[in-house]
Design an enzyme around this catalytic site. Structure first.
Site, mmCIF file in Angstrom:
data_model
loop_
_atom_site.group_PDB
_atom_site.id
_atom_site.type_symbol
_atom_site.label_atom_id
_atom_site.label_comp_id
_atom_site.label_asym_id
_atom_site.label_seq_id
_atom_site.Cartn_x
_atom_site.Cartn_y
_atom_site.Cartn_z
ATOM 1 N N PHE A 1 0.730 -1.195 -0.353
ATOM 2 C CA PHE A 1 -0.106 0.095 0.060
ATOM 3 C C PHE A 1 0.714 1.320 -0.055
ATOM 4 C CE2 PHE A 1 -0.203 1.964 4.017
ATOM 5 C CZ PHE A 1 1.166 1.398 4.835
ATOM 6 N N LYS A 2 1.901 1.010 0.457
ATOM 7 C CA LYS A 2 2.913 2.037 0.278
ATOM 8 C C LYS A 2 2.911 2.894 -0.272
ATOM 9 C CE LYS A 2 4.578 1.153 4.671
ATOM 10 N NZ LYS A 2 4.273 0.323 4.861
ATOM 11 N N ASP A 3 3.013 1.875 -1.948
ATOM 12 C CA ASP A 3 2.515 2.986 -3.108
ATOM 13 C C ASP A 3 1.630 3.994 -3.136
ATOM 14 O OD1 ASP A 3 4.858 1.333 -4.815
ATOM 15 O OD2 ASP A 3 3.377 0.231 -4.905
#
Ligand SMILES: *Cc1c(COP(=O)(O)O)cnc(C)c1O
Length: 503
Positions: free
Chosen positions: A110-112
Site C-alpha cells: 500500500f505504500k505505493d
C-alpha cells in the site's frame, strides 16, 4: 492550509515547507493548524479515483494550482504504475465484509499509493522554495516503505534517497526488491537490529542541527519518506473516502450508513489517515487497529499505557514489527485538545523510560473511535487458509492479521456494521508464509520464496505480479551492512562527503 508542530514550537509552516522538511525542527510532527476542510461526499459518488483524490487533497496544498495537482495525480496513478484502473478496488467477501486492495502498485504494497505521489509533490515544493538544494530523503523501513520510496524517487532530479532496513527483520522478497534496485540517486544499507533501531537512527539524523548545518553548506537538505512526513499521509486519506464512495455507488451502503475499517498497523500511519478521514466527515463507526505479537498499540488503546519495554518479536507480518509507532503522536495531539506541552512530556517519557500513561479522558476519547486486538502467527496462517478455502481469496499475512482481529472484534462486540479491511500487501510478496499456509509441508519445506512463487501461482490459478518476476536473477547493487552506530557515517559516505572535511 497552514501547519504546526505537535510539540508546539510557535510557528506556522506552509505545505511546501512541511513536505520538504518531513519532521518539525523541534522534533515534533507536522499537523494542520487550520480546521480540516470538509468533504462533500454526495458530489464524489460518481467520480473517478483521480477526481476524488484532487477534491480531497487540494485544500491541504493550496500553494499548488488545481492543474498541477491533477498532473501529479495522473503521473502517480498512471496505467503503467497501477495494474487496476480502479487504483484501489474493493473485493467483496460477504455482504458485510470487503477487502480494499491497496497493492496494485509497482512494489505490491500500500505504500505505493503515497510514494508514487510524494516525489511529484516534493519536486513541486522544491521548485517553490527556489533554494536549489538537493533533497536527501532519509527512510527507515520495516520492508515495504523502502522499496516504495526507491521506486517512487528513482532518478528524480534534485533528490538522493537513502534507505536503512533491519538486517534480519524483513522477508526474502522485500530484501531482494531493495538490494537489486537500479537508479543513480538511490542508496540502501542494512542496519543490524530491528526497525525501531533504524527508525531511531533516522529520526536522530533528522533532528541533528549541527549535521544539518554542515550538510546545508554542501547543498543538501534532509527530508523523509516515512509516514512522519505529512505528504505520505495525505494521499492515504483518499482511499478511505473512495472505498466508502464505491459502496455508496453500488448501493451496498445507504446514505448516512456508517462503516468500520480494519487496519493492519505498524507505525500508525495508515490508520491515522483513516482517523483524519473521519474528522473530515467520513461516516465511520469504528477504526479497528490490528496488531501482531508486537501488540504495544493494542495494550495502549485498551489500557492507556504505552510501554515499549518488552521483547521484540519477529513475525510473519514483518511490516508490523514495530514497538515505537511514530504517528501515534499526531493522534495524541488531536484528541488531547491540541496541547503541545502534554505531547512533549509523553514523548520525553517515552524517550527516557520507554513508557507513558495517558489519563482517563483521553483513553475514552480514543476508545470512542478505535478498537484494537492482535493475532499471533498461528492464527494468521490459519486465517489465510480459512479465507482461501471459504472465499477462494488470498490474503497476505498482514491483511490476514486484520481479518483475524476483525473476527475477534465481531465476537467481542456483536457489531454488524459493514466493514472494510485495508489489504496492505499482495500475497505473493510474502510467498513463504502464504504457501506454507495453503500447501502441504512436503511441497514447501526447504524452498526459497522465489521457488514458492510459481508453486503458489500454479496452485491458486493466480498470476505472479510482474514486479516480482525474475527478482532473484537481478544483480546485487546494494550489499552494504552496517551497525546502528554507523548510520551517520554511512549517510556521509553515500553522499560522497569526506567525514574529516566536515569539521
Ligand atoms: C507498512 C505496512 C503496514 C503498516 O502500516 P503503518 O502505516 O506503518 O501502520 C502494514 N502492512 C503492510 C504490508 C505494510 O507494508
Amino acid at each position: 492550509m497552514h501547519y504546526c508542530s505537535t510539540r508546539g514550537e510557535n510557528r506556522l509552516y506552509s505545505a511546501a515547507e512541511v513536505i520538504l522538511m518531513g519532521l518539525a525542527p523541534d522534533g515534533g510532527l507536522f499537523v494542520p493548524a487550520d480546521p480540516l476542510p470538509p468533504v462533500v461526499l454526495e458530489e464524489l459518488i460518481n467520480k473517478t479515483y483521480l477526481e476524488r483524490a484532487a477534491a480531497i487533497i487540494h485544500p491541504f496544498l493550496e500553494e499548488f494550482s488545481a492543474a498541477e495537482i491533477k498532473l501529479f495525480l495522473q503521473k502517480a496513478y498512471s496505467d503503467e504504475n497501477f495494474t487496476d484502473p480502479a487504483i484501489a478496488p474493493l473485493h467483496r467477501l460477504t455482504d458485510r465484509l470487503f477487502s480494499l486492495e491497496l497493492w496494485h502498485g509497482p512494489t505490491c504494497a500500500f505504500k505505493d499509493l503515497a510514494l508514487q505521489f510524494l516525489p511529484h509533490l516534493m519536486r513541486g515544493a522544491a521548485a517553490r522554495t527556489k533554494e536549489g538544494f538537493t533533497t536527501v530523503i532519509l527512510t527507515a523501513t520495516s520492508g515495504d516503505t523502502g522499496k516504495a520510496a526507491l521506486e517512487g524517487f528513482c532518478n528524480v532530479p534534485g533528490t538522493e534517497v537513502i534507505v536503512f532496513y533491519p538486517h534480519e527483520g524483513i522477508s526474502e522478497i522485500q530484501r531482494q526488491q531493495m538490494v537489486t534496485q537500479k537508479g543513480s540517486n538511490l542508496h540502501v544499507a542494512a542496519v543490524r537490529g530491528n526497525f525501531d533501531h533504524a527508525q531511531a537512527g533516522v529520526k536522530a539524523l533528522l533532528a541533528d542541527r549541527a549535521l544539518k548545518e554542515k550538510l546545508a553548506r554542501r547543498g543538501f537538505k534532509f527530508s523523509s519518506a516515512n509516514s512522519i512526513n505529512w505528504g505520505r499521509l495525505l494521499p492515504q486519506f483518499v482511499y478511505y473516502f473512495s472505498a466508502y464512495l464505491d459502496l455508496r455507488r453500488t448501493g451496498a451502503l445507504r446514505p448516512g450508513e456508517k462503516v468500520n475499517f480494519v487496519v493492519p498497523t505498524g507505525n500508525f500511519g495508515n490508520i491515522l489517515a483513516g482517523f483524519y478521514a473521519c474528522q473530515m466527515g467520513l461516516p465511520v463507526n469504528r477504526l479497528i487497529c490490528a496488531a501482531n505479537r508486537n501488540h504495544v498499540l493494542t495494550d495502549f488503546i485498551k489500557e492507556g499505557l504505552y510501554n515499549r519495554n518488552r521483547p521484540f518479536y519477529r513475525t510473519i507480518s514483518p511490516s508490523m514489527d514495530i514497538l515505537v509507532s511514530s504517528n501515534l503522536e499526531r493522534l495524541l495531539f488531536e484528541l488531547d485538545g491540541r496541547n503541545p506541552a502534554r505531547v512533549r512530556t509523553w514523548m520525553q517519557l517515552l524517550q527516557e523510560s520507554g513508557s507513558y500513561r495517558v489519563d482517563r479522558d483521553l483513553r475514552q476519547a480514543i476508545a470512542g473511535i478505535f478498537w484494537s486486538g492482535y493475532a499471533g502467527d498461528d492464527e494468521t496462517l490459519a486465517t489465510i487458509r480459512e479465507v482461501y478455502l471459504r472465499h477462494r481469496y488470498l490474503l497476505d499475512p498482514h491483511t490476514a492479521v486484520g481479518k483475524a482481529v476483525y473476527e475477534k472484534y465481531r465476537a467481542a462486540t456483536g457489531d454488524l456494521t459493514k466493514t472494510i479491511i485495508t489489504a496492505t500487501a499482495n500475497p505473493f510478496k510474502f510467498a513463504e508464509s502464504v504457501a506454507g499456509a495453503l500447501l502441504p509441508h512436503e511441497q514447501t519445506a526447504g524452498r526459497s520464496a522465489f521457488e514458492l512463487l510459481p508453486l503458489l501461482a500454479e496452485s491458486t490459478g493466480l498470476k505472479i505480479p510482474a514486479p516480482l518476476l525474475n527478482l532473484d536473477r537481478r544483480p546485487l547493487r546494494h550489499p552494504t551492512v552496517i551497525e546502528e552506530s554507523e548510520i551517520q557515517a554511512s549517510l556521509l559516505d553515500f553522499l560522497g562527503i569526506d567525514k574529516s572535511g566536515l569539521e
